[in-house]
Enzyme design. Structure first.
Site, PDB file in Angstrom:
ATOM      1  N   SER A  76       6.213 -73.634  13.648  1.00 49.75           N
ATOM      2  CA  SER A  76       6.940 -73.059  14.847  1.00 49.75           C
ATOM      3  C   SER A  76       6.646 -73.262  16.310  1.00 49.75           C
ATOM      4  CB  SER A  76       7.251 -71.450  14.564  1.00 49.75           C
ATOM      5  OG  SER A  76       7.999 -70.725  15.497  1.00 49.75           O
ATOM      6  N   ASN A  77       7.261 -73.723  16.935  1.00 53.20           N
ATOM      7  CA  ASN A  77       6.936 -73.854  18.562  1.00 53.20           C
ATOM      8  C   ASN A  77       7.266 -72.542  19.144  1.00 53.20           C
ATOM      9  OD1 ASN A  77       6.803 -76.814  18.472  1.00 53.20           O
ATOM     10  ND2 ASN A  77       9.352 -76.586  18.282  1.00 53.20           N
TER      11      ASN A  77
END
Length: 335
Positions: A76-77
């Protein structure tokens, strides 16, 4: 703008640059293409979630919380940027990640660990299904957690992209430039909802085109309904009674491929083309799929040569270094 009454903590480098992509435009035979570089926000290698976190982290500090908790996929960014923001202001960070621990951390996950986040693995749940349960566990341990939803996409987070539209308008005015359309990745909804509210408040005459990169099978509301509900809530937070409807949002769903995080020819082709024509890197899940959608729209004649299109780069390049992803082979990638 009506968001100035809300607490905001500076976390990134703004305004992010707008640059032209002349070689890409030439290779496609038009239209003129510009890119908004939110991969250059500066927070732990950048990304668009920094805009949302400036308001969310400020609210956590205002509520005297001692930790933040959010959720996402293993790469996840949003989680990486949340971990960086928490470190920057001295809060503990707990990340609720889908999947199981890999033998060796890489990409965004490696950065999560470097940034000092505590990771809670939740198997098949990657969209925050266990956020409240883990928040309760933290409260039982005498913590005061601040829960940030998946993607930071609640009304307060979406305010970050209302502010982004004001930033964009100022840049375009300084450039004496108009825009026919803005194209971007649309997933948890906060980016598209915020841009739409900002467009309405600023009376900007520009088409907003969200390229859907993820579709959950168990959604109870259509994505258009979700966006309308979120945009209306965002406007209300900004002391406006403006109501939004599904028809206010254009979402392209033809580019979902084999699903979230499954990288195919569309994404690989877009990543290679932009890198080799302009020296700009995309990520394999969000901006890669969104750029692939834009390229297809151009090739199918949606835009004519005289138009100007802005691609909003949402960041995420650390995911390129996860070995699950390959530019040469079709791969499943959890990003």
């Amino acid at each position: 703008m009506p968001f100035h009454h809300l607490p905001r903590r500076s976390l990134g480098f703004f305004p992010t640059p707008i640059v032209e992509l002349p070689r890409l435009s030439q290779s496609l035979g038009g239209p003129r293409i510009l890119i908004k570089r939110d991969d250059q926000t500066g927070l732990a290698l950048g990304g668009n979630k920094t805009r949302k976190l400036e308001f969310l982290i400020a609210d956590a500090l205002h509520q005297n919380c001692d930790c933040v908790i959010t959720a996402g996929a293993a790469q996840s960014n949003h989680c990486r940027q949340t971990a960086a923001a928490a470190a920057m202001v001295g809060l503990e960070c707990h990340l609720v990640l889908g999947g199981t621990p890999p033998e060796q951390a890489n990409g965004n996950l490696l950065l999560d660990e470097v940034l000092g986040a505590t990771i809670h693995w939740t198997g098949a749940d990657r969209k925050g299904e266990q956020l409240n349960a883990i928040s309760s566990q933290l409260q039982a341990q005498d913590h005061h957690p601040y829960v940030i939803p998946y993607g930071g996409s609640n009304a307060l987070g979406a305010v970050g992209f209302v502010a982004a539209m004001a930033e964009l308008q100022q840049q375009l005015q300084a450039m004496e430039q108009s825009m026919d359309a803005i194209v971007f990745a649309s997933s948890s909804g906060g980016t598209q909802a915020g841009l739409t509210v900002g467009r309405s408040f600023l009376a900007m005459d520009v088409e907003l085109i969200g390229i859907r990169i993820d579709k959950a099978e168990d959604e109870q509301l259509s994505y258009g309904d979700q966006l309308a509900e979120l945009a209306t809530s965002t406007a209300k937070m900004l002391q406006s009674e403006c109501h939004f409807h599904p028809a206010d949002f254009r979402v392209e769903t033809a580019y979902l491929g084999a699903g979230y995080g499954v990288v195919g020819d569309l994404e690989r082709s877009a990543i290679n083309l932009l890198a080799q024509s302009e020296g700009i890197l995309l990520d394999p899940v969000y901006s890669g799929r969104a750029m692939g959608g834009l390229l297809d729209l151009i090739r199918r004649g949606h835009f004519h040569r005289q138009q100007t299109v802005l691609f909003w780069h949402t960041g995420g390049q650390p995911a390129l270094f996860a070995p699950q992803f390959s530019l040469k082979e079709t791969n499943s990638f959890s990003g």
